[in-house]
Write a protein that holds these residues in place. Structure first.
Motif, PDB file in Angstrom:
ATOM      1  N   PRO A 279      75.302 -86.015  12.893  1.00 43.31           N
ATOM      2  CA  PRO A 279      75.963 -84.849  13.503  1.00 43.31           C
ATOM      3  C   PRO A 279      74.998 -83.835  14.091  1.00 43.31           C
ATOM      4  N   ASP A 300      82.357 -87.524  15.272  1.00 43.74           N
ATOM      5  CA  ASP A 300      83.201 -86.406  15.692  1.00 43.74           C
ATOM      6  C   ASP A 300      83.706 -85.704  14.441  1.00 43.74           C
ATOM      7  N   LEU A 301      83.134 -84.560  14.134  1.00 40.22           N
ATOM      8  CA  LEU A 301      83.484 -83.839  12.902  1.00 40.22           C
ATOM      9  C   LEU A 301      84.889 -83.265  12.955  1.00 40.22           C
ATOM     10  N   THR A 302      85.489 -83.183  14.138  1.00 32.18           N
ATOM     11  CA  THR A 302      86.872 -82.706  14.236  1.00 32.18           C
ATOM     12  C   THR A 302      87.877 -83.828  14.003  1.00 32.18           C
ATOM     13  N   CYS A 308      82.466 -89.266  18.886  1.00 32.81           N
ATOM     14  CA  CYS A 308      82.794 -88.477  20.073  1.00 32.81           C
ATOM     15  C   CYS A 308      83.002 -89.404  21.263  1.00 32.81           C
ATOM     16  N   HIS A 314      81.809 -83.838  26.158  1.00 36.59           N
ATOM     17  CA  HIS A 314      80.963 -83.866  24.961  1.00 36.59           C
ATOM     18  C   HIS A 314      79.481 -83.858  25.327  1.00 36.59           C
ATOM     19  N   GLN A 318      76.796 -81.408  23.765  1.00 40.41           N
ATOM     20  CA  GLN A 318      75.795 -81.991  22.875  1.00 40.41           C
ATOM     21  C   GLN A 318      74.385 -81.625  23.327  1.00 40.41           C
ATOM     22  N   GLU A 337      74.955 -78.730  13.176  1.00 39.99           N
ATOM     23  CA  GLU A 337      75.729 -79.930  13.470  1.00 39.99           C
ATOM     24  C   GLU A 337      76.583 -79.706  14.713  1.00 39.99           C
ATOM     25  N   TYR A 338      76.762 -80.789  15.472  1.00 38.99           N
ATOM     26  CA  TYR A 338      77.599 -80.701  16.670  1.00 38.99           C
ATOM     27  C   TYR A 338      79.066 -80.828  16.272  1.00 38.99           C
ATOM     28  N   ARG A 339      79.856 -79.864  16.720  1.00 39.18           N
ATOM     29  CA  ARG A 339      81.287 -79.868  16.441  1.00 39.18           C
ATOM     30  C   ARG A 339      82.015 -79.280  17.646  1.00 39.18           C
ATOM     31  N   HIS A 340      82.908 -80.070  18.231  1.00 30.42           N
ATOM     32  CA  HIS A 340      83.680 -79.580  19.375  1.00 30.42           C
ATOM     33  C   HIS A 340      85.008 -80.310  19.432  1.00 30.42           C
TER      34      HIS A 340
END
Length: 448
Positions: A279, A300-302, A308, A314, A318, A337-340
């Motif tokens: 992430p 993909d944390l969502t 993703c 993205h 990113q 961490e990447y979160r979108h």
């Protein structure tokens, strides 16, 4: 490009050197390729010159051939090496960012490699525009019914964003151009869209997908869902539903795959050939190797358990997180961490037509088309580029489309070579129609 752009803004002078290795000296904004192909936008306005925007970075025009993560070395073939026979050079690095993107995903279909036309670069977009107009010229200048029918049949394989938008924009352009041909009517042309799955635009809401099918069919496009391409030999497109279409044009937009250079890195890849990333966008099992975009499988944390989607939405976001994490690591700070959450999708179906699904709301027709343009204009880098695109859109709304074909741009020396007698008389292809392979011309190329 977005990673390097953010790094040169965030890094203090002397803190680090940013080196960008790229085969082309520009970044292509791919969502605008259909409009470039249709003549709505100038080709130079859908690309961003890297030397201009990355003024504090070192740009090397070349291709990475292999990477040694243990020694932290990248082997690069440069333009100088290609021209002068100099071998590849080795570049040492402290931190490595891998973002080579994707290439067209082709299948072992007979005739595809020889006759297919891709749609991932600005060169392919302009070449396809020239090709379509050239086919209309061929149809206008022949009395052979079979040649005429094949010239005016355009087959697109792949019902994703690229295929649908390219077909829709080019069909709009060809319909407009037909008014200037005394013997080519819009109803003479046949546009065929072939998709292996049961729907178009799988990235959008199912209802919007069905709307896109209805809109294209209303315009006379032959949309064939659940259909695959079997072969395209001898200027005949064979489909698995039994159809045989005489055509000089086959556009392949049936998906992409990660860049093949990743296979030579020795880094961990998933089953689709993408880099296994964490992430924080660091490649798993490495210390200073980062990845983003189509080439990276980023959790993909969502949506737990999923990666993703490989799209620009993205990738651009990113890139910013990745650059911030590199700077944080240099300064001893923890990475983020990447979160979108996915905002939605937009697609153009030609002039004043489109579909959009944004923040749970759906639009069709003119509002969707306007949303599509507004969103992508906001994402194009630099104010200069935005202003030029706005100016071209304004002029396109006030004046008629240009319908000139500049096929000679693809082979600019053909005329000079003919005049200089480089090729025997009678065997020289006219400018713009030379076969790039020297054997059998691709679909639509005029034979010498």
């Amino acid at each position: 490009m977005f990673t390097a752009l953010r790094l040169q803004r965030k890094l203090r002078r002397g803190e680090a050197d940013v080196v960008v290795v790229e085969p082309q000296p520009y970044m292509t904004y791919q969502p605008f390729l259909p409009e470039a192909a249709a003549g709505v936008l100038s080709p130079r306005h859908v690309v961003v010159p890297l030397r201009r925007v990355l003024s504090r970075c070192e740009l090397i025009i070349g291709e990475v051939r292999s990477i040694d993560p243990t020694k932290r070395l990248a082997t690069v073939s440069t333009l100088a090496g290609a021209e002068d026979g100099v071998g590849p050079v080795e570049l040492a690095y402290d931190a490595l960012v891998l973002a080579p993107g994707s290439v067209s995903r082709t299948l072992p279909v007979p005739g595809l490699a020889e006759h297919g036309i891709g749609f991932t670069t600005v060169e392919e977009a302009i070449g396809l525009r020239n090709h379509v107009l050239e086919q209309m010229d061929i149809a206008s200048s022949t009395r052979d019914a079979e040649v005429r029918a094949a010239a005016l049949t355009f087959v697109f394989v792949g019902g994703g964003f690229a295929g649908v938008e390219a077909l829709a924009e080019l069909e709009d352009m060809a319909r407009h151009a037909s008014r200037y041909y005394h013997n080519v009517d819009r109803d003479d042309m046949r546009w065929v869209l072939v998709e292996a799955s049961d729907r178009l635009l799988p990235e959008v809401d199912p209802e919007l997908s069905r709307y896109a099918v209805r809109e294209l069919r209303r315009r006379g496009v032959d949309v064939r869902l659940g259909t695959r391409l079997e072969s395209c030999l001898d200027r005949t497109v064979a489909l698995d539903d039994g159809a045989r279409l005489a055509s000089r044009t086959l556009v392949w937009t049936a998906g992409v795959r990660p860049h093949p250079v990743l296979a030579d890195t020795g880094l961990p890849l998933d089953e689709r050939g993408r880099l296994c990333s964490s992430p924080t966008l660091k490649v798993q099992g490495t210390e200073r190797v980062w990845a983003a975009g189509d080439a990276a499988a980023v959790p993909d944390l969502t949506r737990p358990g999923q990666d993703c989607a490989p799209n620009a939405q993205h990738a651009v976001r990113q890139a910013r997180v990745l650059a911030d994490n590199i700077v944080a690591e240099l300064r001893g700070a923890p990475p983020k961490e990447y979160r979108h959450a996915h905002v939605g999708s937009v697609a153009s179906l030609g002039l004043h037509k489109g579909v959009a699904h944004v923040h749970g709301r759906t639009f069709t027709g003119w509002p969707a088309w306007f949303t599509h343009r507004t969103y992508h204009l906001s994402r194009v880098p630099t104010v200069n580029r935005k202003a030029r695109i706005m100016a071209e859109w304004t002029l396109a709304g006030l004046f008629k489309r240009e319908i000139v074909s500049l096929g000679s741009l693809e082979h600019p020396r053909a005329g000079f070579e003919a005049a200089a007698g480089v090729l025997p008389p009678g065997s020289t292809p006219r400018p713009g129609n030379a076969s790039p392979r020297g054997d059998q011309p691709p679909m639509g190329r005029t034979e010498p």
